[in-house]
Design a protein around this motif. Structure first.
Motif, mmCIF file in Angstrom:
data_model
loop_
_atom_site.group_PDB
_atom_site.id
_atom_site.type_symbol
_atom_site.label_atom_id
_atom_site.label_comp_id
_atom_site.label_asym_id
_atom_site.label_seq_id
_atom_site.Cartn_x
_atom_site.Cartn_y
_atom_site.Cartn_z
ATOM 1 N N VAL A 3 0.843 -1.194 0.000
ATOM 2 C CA VAL A 3 0.000 0.000 0.000
ATOM 3 C C VAL A 3 0.877 1.242 0.000
ATOM 4 O O VAL A 3 1.832 1.332 0.772
ATOM 5 C CB VAL A 3 -0.911 0.016 1.259
ATOM 6 C CG1 VAL A 3 -1.666 1.330 1.363
ATOM 7 C CG2 VAL A 3 -1.864 -1.165 1.243
ATOM 8 N N LEU A 4 0.525 2.195 -0.868
ATOM 9 C CA LEU A 4 1.142 3.524 -0.829
ATOM 10 C C LEU A 4 0.111 4.486 -0.257
ATOM 11 O O LEU A 4 -1.017 4.560 -0.748
ATOM 12 C CB LEU A 4 1.564 3.974 -2.231
ATOM 13 C CG LEU A 4 2.148 5.394 -2.327
ATOM 14 C CD1 LEU A 4 3.407 5.540 -1.474
ATOM 15 C CD2 LEU A 4 2.427 5.753 -3.775
ATOM 16 N N LEU A 5 0.513 5.201 0.791
ATOM 17 C CA LEU A 5 -0.352 6.161 1.462
ATOM 18 C C LEU A 5 0.270 7.542 1.337
ATOM 19 O O LEU A 5 1.420 7.741 1.735
ATOM 20 C CB LEU A 5 -0.499 5.777 2.937
ATOM 21 C CG LEU A 5 -1.207 6.770 3.848
ATOM 22 C CD1 LEU A 5 -2.656 6.966 3.429
ATOM 23 C CD2 LEU A 5 -1.114 6.292 5.296
ATOM 24 N N VAL A 6 -0.478 8.490 0.776
ATOM 25 C CA VAL A 6 0.008 9.856 0.586
ATOM 26 C C VAL A 6 -0.913 10.791 1.364
ATOM 27 O O VAL A 6 -2.099 10.907 1.048
ATOM 28 C CB VAL A 6 0.004 10.255 -0.914
ATOM 29 C CG1 VAL A 6 0.654 11.624 -1.094
ATOM 30 C CG2 VAL A 6 0.674 9.198 -1.774
ATOM 31 N N ALA A 30 4.294 5.174 3.598
ATOM 32 C CA ALA A 30 3.537 6.390 3.880
ATOM 33 C C ALA A 30 4.436 7.600 3.638
ATOM 34 O O ALA A 30 5.530 7.676 4.188
ATOM 35 C CB ALA A 30 3.042 6.379 5.319
ATOM 36 N N VAL A 31 3.967 8.499 2.790
ATOM 37 C CA VAL A 31 4.747 9.688 2.450
ATOM 38 C C VAL A 31 3.890 10.939 2.604
ATOM 39 O O VAL A 31 2.667 10.882 2.551
ATOM 40 C CB VAL A 31 5.324 9.604 1.014
ATOM 41 C CG1 VAL A 31 6.279 8.433 0.884
ATOM 42 C CG2 VAL A 31 4.225 9.526 -0.028
ATOM 43 N N GLU A 32 4.584 12.065 2.738
ATOM 44 C CA GLU A 32 3.919 13.350 2.944
ATOM 45 C C GLU A 32 3.639 14.082 1.639
ATOM 46 O O GLU A 32 2.607 14.730 1.481
ATOM 47 C CB GLU A 32 4.803 14.222 3.832
ATOM 48 C CG GLU A 32 4.257 15.603 4.079
ATOM 49 C CD GLU A 32 5.179 16.435 4.944
ATOM 50 O OE1 GLU A 32 4.783 17.571 5.263
ATOM 51 O OE2 GLU A 32 6.283 15.984 5.283
ATOM 52 N N ARG A 33 4.554 13.982 0.697
ATOM 53 C CA ARG A 33 4.488 14.804 -0.511
ATOM 54 C C ARG A 33 4.293 13.968 -1.769
ATOM 55 O O ARG A 33 4.703 12.825 -1.852
ATOM 56 C CB ARG A 33 5.768 15.608 -0.655
ATOM 57 C CG ARG A 33 6.066 16.468 0.551
ATOM 58 C CD ARG A 33 6.793 17.722 0.170
ATOM 59 N NE ARG A 33 7.064 18.539 1.332
ATOM 60 C CZ ARG A 33 6.176 19.323 1.929
ATOM 61 N NH1 ARG A 33 4.961 19.397 1.477
ATOM 62 N NH2 ARG A 33 6.511 20.050 2.979
ATOM 63 N N GLU A 34 3.696 14.627 -2.745
ATOM 64 C CA GLU A 34 3.419 13.975 -4.015
ATOM 65 C C GLU A 34 4.705 13.565 -4.730
ATOM 66 O O GLU A 34 4.769 12.507 -5.350
ATOM 67 C CB GLU A 34 2.581 14.883 -4.920
ATOM 68 C CG GLU A 34 1.158 15.094 -4.452
ATOM 69 C CD GLU A 34 1.021 16.073 -3.289
ATOM 70 O OE1 GLU A 34 2.018 16.749 -2.915
ATOM 71 O OE2 GLU A 34 -0.086 16.152 -2.724
ATOM 72 N N SER A 35 5.744 14.403 -4.624
ATOM 73 C CA SER A 35 7.017 14.075 -5.271
ATOM 74 C C SER A 35 7.609 12.797 -4.678
ATOM 75 O O SER A 35 8.159 11.961 -5.399
ATOM 76 C CB SER A 35 8.004 15.235 -5.157
ATOM 77 O OG SER A 35 8.228 15.562 -3.801
ATOM 78 N N GLN A 40 8.451 6.835 -5.133
ATOM 79 C CA GLN A 40 8.165 5.487 -4.637
ATOM 80 C C GLN A 40 7.444 4.643 -5.697
ATOM 81 O O GLN A 40 7.732 3.452 -5.845
ATOM 82 C CB GLN A 40 7.328 5.541 -3.354
ATOM 83 C CG GLN A 40 8.053 6.087 -2.164
ATOM 84 C CD GLN A 40 9.221 5.230 -1.737
ATOM 85 O OE1 GLN A 40 9.181 4.009 -1.806
ATOM 86 N NE2 GLN A 40 10.292 5.873 -1.314
ATOM 87 N N MET A 41 6.538 5.270 -6.426
ATOM 88 C CA MET A 41 5.816 4.557 -7.488
ATOM 89 C C MET A 41 6.793 4.029 -8.533
ATOM 90 O O MET A 41 6.620 2.933 -9.059
ATOM 91 C CB MET A 41 4.800 5.478 -8.176
ATOM 92 C CG MET A 41 3.569 5.788 -7.385
ATOM 93 S SD MET A 41 2.527 4.371 -7.030
ATOM 94 C CE MET A 41 2.204 3.716 -8.640
ATOM 95 N N SER A 60 -1.693 17.070 -5.873
ATOM 96 C CA SER A 60 -2.252 15.735 -5.688
ATOM 97 C C SER A 60 -3.022 15.289 -6.926
ATOM 98 O O SER A 60 -2.960 14.129 -7.321
ATOM 99 C CB SER A 60 -3.179 15.691 -4.474
ATOM 100 O OG SER A 60 -2.468 16.002 -3.306
ATOM 101 N N ILE A 61 -3.734 16.212 -7.541
ATOM 102 C CA ILE A 61 -4.464 15.899 -8.778
ATOM 103 C C ILE A 61 -3.460 15.530 -9.869
ATOM 104 O O ILE A 61 -3.675 14.580 -10.631
ATOM 105 C CB ILE A 61 -5.355 17.093 -9.218
ATOM 106 C CG1 ILE A 61 -6.491 17.303 -8.217
ATOM 107 C CG2 ILE A 61 -5.884 16.890 -10.619
ATOM 108 C CD1 ILE A 61 -7.578 16.251 -8.235
ATOM 109 N N GLU A 62 -2.355 16.253 -9.928
ATOM 110 C CA GLU A 62 -1.311 15.938 -10.906
ATOM 111 C C GLU A 62 -0.736 14.553 -10.642
ATOM 112 O O GLU A 62 -0.491 13.788 -11.577
ATOM 113 C CB GLU A 62 -0.207 16.992 -10.863
ATOM 114 C CG GLU A 62 -0.673 18.355 -11.315
ATOM 115 C CD GLU A 62 0.317 19.467 -10.976
ATOM 116 O OE1 GLU A 62 1.444 19.163 -10.527
ATOM 117 O OE2 GLU A 62 -0.048 20.632 -11.155
ATOM 118 N N LEU A 63 -0.507 14.211 -9.362
ATOM 119 C CA LEU A 63 0.002 12.888 -9.009
ATOM 120 C C LEU A 63 -0.971 11.804 -9.455
ATOM 121 O O LEU A 63 -0.567 10.804 -10.053
ATOM 122 C CB LEU A 63 0.244 12.787 -7.498
ATOM 123 C CG LEU A 63 0.590 11.386 -6.983
ATOM 124 C CD1 LEU A 63 1.932 10.927 -7.548
ATOM 125 C CD2 LEU A 63 0.580 11.356 -5.468
#
Length: 121
Positions: A3-6, A30-35, A40-41, A60-63
């Protein structure tokens, strides 16, 4: 299951991670920022992504758009405390698969995992 949690909020990341662990999920990034999420992706494979959106900064929409373009079948679940329809529509248009209202319980997370991954944890 990976699981990736942003989420920008450290406290919410901790709460969500506790919910995932309560369901037996141990592989949580678990990460704080979209970058950080995008990095990680590219480095790891994930089964599902949970993203909180800060509507003041639409990175976030861009991510979500980036993930959707690169991984078309990957479930992306929006975490939001806002039930505003225009925000949900924007997120859906960017490629979100589904959404959860914060605070999420283990039961609601389990329902989304079951719905989108076909598994019960």
């Amino acid at each position: 299951m990976r699981v990736l949690l942003v989420d920008r909020s450290k406290s919410w990341r901790l709460v969500q991670q506790r919910c995932f662990r309560g369901l037996g999920i141990r592989e949580i990034v678990a990460v704080e920022r979209e970058s950080e999420a995008w990095k990680q992706m590219q480095e790891q494979g994930f089964d599902i992504v949970f993203v909180d959106i800060n509507w003041a900064d639409l990175s976030s929409i861009e991510l979500i758009s980036l993930i959707r373009n690169e991984y078309p079948s990957l479930p992306i679940i929006l975490l939001t405390s806002e039930a505003d329809r225009c925000h949900l529509i924007s997120a859906m248009n960017a490629g979100v698969t589904d959404y959860l209202l914060k605070p999420s319980t283990p039961e609601t997370i389990q329902a989304k995992l079951s719905k989108w991954l076909g598994c019960l944890v």
